[in-house]
Structures are given as C-alpha cells and as structure tokens.
Design an enzyme around this catalytic site. Structure first.
Site, mmCIF file in Angstrom:
data_model
loop_
_atom_site.group_PDB
_atom_site.id
_atom_site.type_symbol
_atom_site.label_atom_id
_atom_site.label_comp_id
_atom_site.label_asym_id
_atom_site.label_seq_id
_atom_site.Cartn_x
_atom_site.Cartn_y
_atom_site.Cartn_z
ATOM 1 N N GLY A 276 0.782 -1.232 0.000
ATOM 2 C CA GLY A 276 0.000 0.000 0.000
ATOM 3 C C GLY A 276 0.812 1.279 0.000
ATOM 4 N N GLU A 318 4.397 -6.455 1.193
ATOM 5 C CA GLU A 318 3.821 -6.826 -0.101
ATOM 6 C C GLU A 318 3.611 -5.607 -1.001
ATOM 7 O OE1 GLU A 318 1.054 -10.532 1.293
ATOM 8 O OE2 GLU A 318 0.201 -8.542 1.573
ATOM 9 N N PRO A 319 4.683 -4.987 -1.449
ATOM 10 C CA PRO A 319 4.514 -3.809 -2.308
ATOM 11 C C PRO A 319 4.076 -4.198 -3.716
ATOM 12 C CG PRO A 319 6.826 -4.404 -2.188
ATOM 13 C CD PRO A 319 6.100 -5.342 -1.250
ATOM 14 N N GLY A 320 3.193 -3.422 -4.286
ATOM 15 C CA GLY A 320 2.784 -3.634 -5.673
ATOM 16 C C GLY A 320 3.081 -2.377 -6.472
ATOM 17 N N ARG A 321 2.280 -1.339 -6.215
ATOM 18 C CA ARG A 321 2.379 -0.082 -6.945
ATOM 19 C C ARG A 321 3.796 0.513 -6.952
ATOM 20 N NH1 ARG A 321 -2.049 3.134 -7.178
ATOM 21 N NH2 ARG A 321 -2.839 1.934 -5.424
ATOM 22 N N TYR A 362 -11.851 5.785 -9.666
ATOM 23 C CA TYR A 362 -11.770 6.419 -8.348
ATOM 24 C C TYR A 362 -11.053 7.766 -8.356
ATOM 25 C CZ TYR A 362 -7.864 2.988 -8.403
ATOM 26 O OH TYR A 362 -6.804 2.189 -8.753
ATOM 27 N N CYS A 389 -17.431 5.351 -25.198
ATOM 28 C CA CYS A 389 -18.774 5.928 -25.144
ATOM 29 C C CYS A 389 -19.226 6.165 -23.711
ATOM 30 C CB CYS A 389 -19.741 5.000 -25.858
ATOM 31 S SG CYS A 389 -19.201 4.630 -27.534
ATOM 32 N N GLU A 390 -18.457 6.943 -22.997
ATOM 33 C CA GLU A 390 -18.770 7.318 -21.620
ATOM 34 C C GLU A 390 -18.208 8.709 -21.426
ATOM 35 O OE1 GLU A 390 -20.032 5.642 -18.883
ATOM 36 O OE2 GLU A 390 -20.420 3.795 -20.014
ATOM 37 N N TYR A 419 -1.652 -1.150 -12.020
ATOM 38 C CA TYR A 419 -3.121 -1.060 -12.056
ATOM 39 C C TYR A 419 -3.674 -0.404 -13.320
ATOM 40 C CZ TYR A 419 -2.377 -2.404 -7.226
ATOM 41 O OH TYR A 419 -1.966 -3.072 -6.101
HETATM 42 C C1 LIG Z 1 -3.253 -4.818 -3.286
HETATM 43 C C2 LIG Z 1 -2.525 -5.537 -2.231
HETATM 44 C C3 LIG Z 1 -1.174 -5.278 -2.018
HETATM 45 C C4 LIG Z 1 -0.400 -4.261 -2.819
HETATM 46 O O1 LIG Z 1 -0.894 -2.984 -2.697
HETATM 47 P P1 LIG Z 1 -0.076 -1.767 -3.379
HETATM 48 O O2 LIG Z 1 -0.923 -0.580 -3.051
HETATM 49 O O3 LIG Z 1 -0.016 -2.028 -4.835
HETATM 50 O O4 LIG Z 1 1.264 -1.752 -2.762
HETATM 51 C C5 LIG Z 1 -0.524 -6.004 -1.040
HETATM 52 N N1 LIG Z 1 -1.172 -6.931 -0.296
HETATM 53 C C6 LIG Z 1 -2.481 -7.201 -0.473
HETATM 54 C C7 LIG Z 1 -3.119 -8.245 0.364
HETATM 55 C C8 LIG Z 1 -3.198 -6.521 -1.427
HETATM 56 O O5 LIG Z 1 -4.490 -6.794 -1.590
#
Ligand SMILES: *Cc1c(COP(=O)(O)O)cnc(C)c1O
Length: 460
Positions: A276, A318-321, A362, A389-390, A419
């Site tokens: 997150g 758990e980094p994603g973004r 969002y 078309c929105e 994302y």
């Molecule tokens: C989405 C998610 C993440 C990653 O979130 P980011 O905002 O992309 O870092 C990590 N853990 C869980 C369980 C998630 O659902």
C-alpha cells in the site's frame, strides 16, 4: 522514526486550475524525475525512456502503448530486496503481472503474491519457485486451493471460516500441510496522509480483530493438524505515504499474538504487514523512500514485540504499486482536439478507460505531457479524454498542454505501470495495448497487443 515528513498541506490537484501558480511554456516540457521513469530524458525535444525515443516506439509498435522502463522496475525490486534483507518482500502481482515480470522477480530475489489461479499460472509457467508464492483472496475456489496445494505454494492467507474448513479438507485429501496466515481486519484503514484507527468491520476482507473473529479463526486452524498456522496478515490501504497507520496495525496484531500465546501456548513466527505504499503521480506528491520505509517498519515491529514480551517475528511486506508503477508510461496519439469555449480544451487520444480506468474508477490523478516534441507555445487548460462511449472516460481531468498541440502529436501519461494493464478491458471492443520493455537503447514486447482476431476468438 515512525512517520515520514510531509507538509500538512494541499495537493496540487485540490486547487482549482485558476488558483494554481501560472505556468510557463518551459514547465510543460519539464520531465520531473520524481514522477517519470528513472531513465527518462528529453532529447531533441522528444521523450526518451530506456534510451529509446518514444517516436520510434510509436512507429514500431503503434499506439496506445504501455512502455516499461526495465531498469527502473528492476532497480526498485533490488532496492526492496536490499532494504528489507532479512525480511520477506512479496510483490503483489495484481499491480501488473506477466511472464517477464515474474522472471525479473526471480532474478532480483523477491517473492510473489497471487490472488487467482490465473496469476498463479503465470508464475508457474516460467518456473517461479512455488515456495516463494503466497496465495490471497477472499473467495478462493476449490480449484484455486487445490492448485495452490498441488504446486506447494509457500503460504496461503485464509480469509474466512469457510475457507479454513475447505482448506483443511483439501489438505488432508492431498496429503499436504500448508503454511497458513490469517488475514486480520485490524480496524486501521489508511490512504495517503490519513489513517483512521476505527475503520468499520463492514467490508469483505479479513477476519475482524474487534469482533473476535480473528481469534476464533486461530482456534479453528490450531484444531486442524493438517494446517500449519505461521502468522498474521494485514493490509491497511493504498497510496500510503506515512507509517503511522502501520504502527497501529502492528500494535493490534501483536496484541493478538500475545493472546494466542496466552491461550494456546503458541508463538507465531511470522507477521505480514501487506503493502500500500504510495508513489508520486502529480507534482507535489510524496513517495516514501524504500530504505526509510524498511527501517521504519522493522523498528515498529521490533518495538511493539519487545513491548509485548514477544520474540520479533519474521516480517513480510507486499509492495505492488511502488515496484512497477513509476517505471511505466502510456503512450497515446492525439486525435481530435475540441476547444469548449471559455472552459477548456478536450484532447482525445486513441485509448482511454479501457487501458487506464483509474481516473474513471476512483478519481486518480496523473501527469501527462506532449512527448513527441518540445513546444514553446502558451499553456492551454486541457482535459485528456479517451475514445469510449462514456463521458467519464477521462485520463487526466485538469492539466495544461501547449496551445500548438496538433493531431498526430504523441502524449505520454506518467506512472501508469501499476493497475492500468492489469485492470484493462475490451470496452467498445478495443484491443488491449502491447507492453514493451525498454532498456539500454533497445525495446522488446513483453506482452503482445491484442488483435481483432483476439477480440473475436471464442465467439460462436
Ligand atoms: C493490493 C494488495 C497489495 C499491494 O498494494 P499496493 O498498493 O499495490 O502496494 C498487497 N497486499 C495485499 C493483500 C493486497 O491486496
């Protein structure tokens, strides 16, 4: 230090356009290194990423096009691996996953979170070690749990009583003893600078600390010898730039660890604080420094555990973004330009909410620029819109482009690595664009763009 310094103040985009500081033409040409991929530069006026001119990318692959700066993404993977050495870093695959990303993760020593059989299949297809995979999801199917067991994934994060029973049964059937964590709803919810410590339990994820559901889940798992309970998991939000919310969550999880020790005589060895962390999308956004984040989170966990008289558990993040977001851009060609007298100019590009739904979904904010040339024309208040078309098909709500913008110009939107492709759709039967990786002056497709045949496949 548990907080990142941040100005208490406003975000740029919360100001009305007319309240913003006046822009000079040079501002529109600026490629802010905090927002654009690490290797971005303007050369002869045009944007270059990974040493490749975006005009060449558009010519070779067409537009819209997702472009990923390989060095940027891999250096962030390495930054995480280094900063969190001794802890576990699991990339959240939902941000953007394909075979090549999985190869990079493996090479850079990261783990992977998946949330479906499809995501698991991508990882397994290139031989990613199953023990470095965690399976998530609030409604994993029997097929998904079975596949996870057969593959031997490292962890399964359970999210309901139903799932505990289901997984217990399947584990016995398959003669396996999976490591499980419990997804705990801590009541902490965080976004950017704000967090609330009393988020309601009225949501689909996790087992509530507050109602006692998490403690009951512990009892149920410990009663099943075919499941190995190893820890607790929590994920408190997205686009977070401050660790204060993580501290409250960690403290609450630790209180549950103490309760588990007292009630069952069991000390759980792992704690997963989720992801997150935020990235910079627009001017003035802050992004936590990975090293500082690691130091801060580890200090928090160590402190709350020492305070509680517990050994410090193994930490997972758990980094994603933050891994894939900043290294990606989306390249579009300008089509129609419509000046709505006295309001703004609508600039339509050849993609839209099908390749980037975040603004429509969002209200996400983005930085975009004319990238096929520099311009010294005056700033023109613009809205970047797609071809769907929105009327909500907006990519950038309010920003400035040079007034000499013309059809055929290329526009890039920054920080679209996370994302966007993963949330892409075929709305209006638009094919999803290719993803091209650039590095050291060379480009290569890592995910093919869809064709008309792809769109018609499977229709009877
Ligand atoms: C989405 C998610 C993440 C990653 O979130 P980011 O905002 O992309 O870092 C990590 N853990 C869980 C369980 C998630 O659902």
């Amino acid at each position: 230090m548990s907080r990142f310094a941040h100005p208490a103040g406003d975000r740029h985009a919360e100001m009305l356009p007319q309240e913003r500081p006046p822009l000079a033409p040079a501002d529109l040409n600026r490629i802010n290194p905090a927002i654009w991929p690490r290797t971005s530069t303007r050369t002869d006026g045009a944007l270059t990423v990974g040493g490749v001119d975006v005009r060449d990318l558009a010519r070779e692959y067409g537009t819209p096009l997702y472009v990923l700066d390989e060095d940027d993404v891999r250096s962030r993977m390495r930054d995480y691996a280094t900063a969190f050495a001794g802890s576990e870093v699991h990339y959240a695959g939902k941000a953007f996953l394909c075979k090549e990303i999985v190869r990079w993760l493996e090479a850079e020593g990261l783990g992977l979170d998946v949330a479906s059989n499809g995501e698991l299949a991508v990882a397994l297809s290139v031989g990613f070690p199953a023990e470095r995979i965690t399976m998530h999801g609030n409604n994993k199917s029997v097929a998904e749990l079975t596949r996870a067991l057969e593959a031997g994934v490292g962890h399964i994060v359970v999210d309901s009583y139903d799932e505990i029973a289901r997984l217990g049964y399947l584990a016995e059937q398959h003669g396996k003893r999976p490591k499980v964590m419990i997804r705990v709803t801590t009541g902490v919810e965080a976004h950017t600078h704000e967090f609330i410590a009393t988020a309601h339990d009225d949501q689909k994820f996790g087992l509530s600390l507050n109602t006692g559901a998490a403690a009951e889940a512990v009892r149920r798992i410990l009663a099943l010898p075919q499941l190995e309970l190893v820890g607790l998991h929590s994920h408190i939000g997205s686009q977070i730039v401050d660790t204060a919310g993580f501290e409250v969550a960690a403290r609450r999880l630790t209180a549950l660890l103490v309760q588990i020790k007292d009630e069952h005589g069991v000390v759980l060895p792992e704690l997963d604080l989720g992801g997150g962390y935020g990235i910079a999308y627009v001017e003035g956004d802050e992004a936590p420094d990975i090293k500082q984040l690691a130091d801060s989170l580890r200090e928090i966990v160590a402190k709350v555990c020492v305070d509680a008289g517990l050994p410090v558990p193994r930490l997972t993040v758990e980094p994603g973004r933050t891994v894939v977001g900043p290294g990606g851009i989306t390249l579009y060609e300008v089509g129609t330009i419509k000046d709505v007298e006295g309001l703004r100019t609508y600039v339509s590009i050849d993609g839209g909410m099908s390749d980037n739904v975040r603004t429509a979904l969002y209200g996400a904010e983005y930085t975009a620029a004319l990238v096929s040339r520099a311009s010294d024309a005056e700033p023109m208040l613009s809205r970047l819109v797609g071809k769907h078309c929105e009327s909500g098909d907006i990519i950038v709500r309010d920003f400035h482009l040079p007034a000499d913008l013309a059809p055929g110009d290329l526009i890039a939107v920054a920080a679209t690595g996370a994302y966007c492709r993963s949330l892409a759709s075929n709305y209006n039967y638009l094919p999803r664009p290719a993803v091209v990786a650039v590095s050291n002056g060379a480009s290569r497709v890592i995910m093919q763009g869809e064709t008309e045949d792809d769109l018609l496949r499977g229709q009877l």
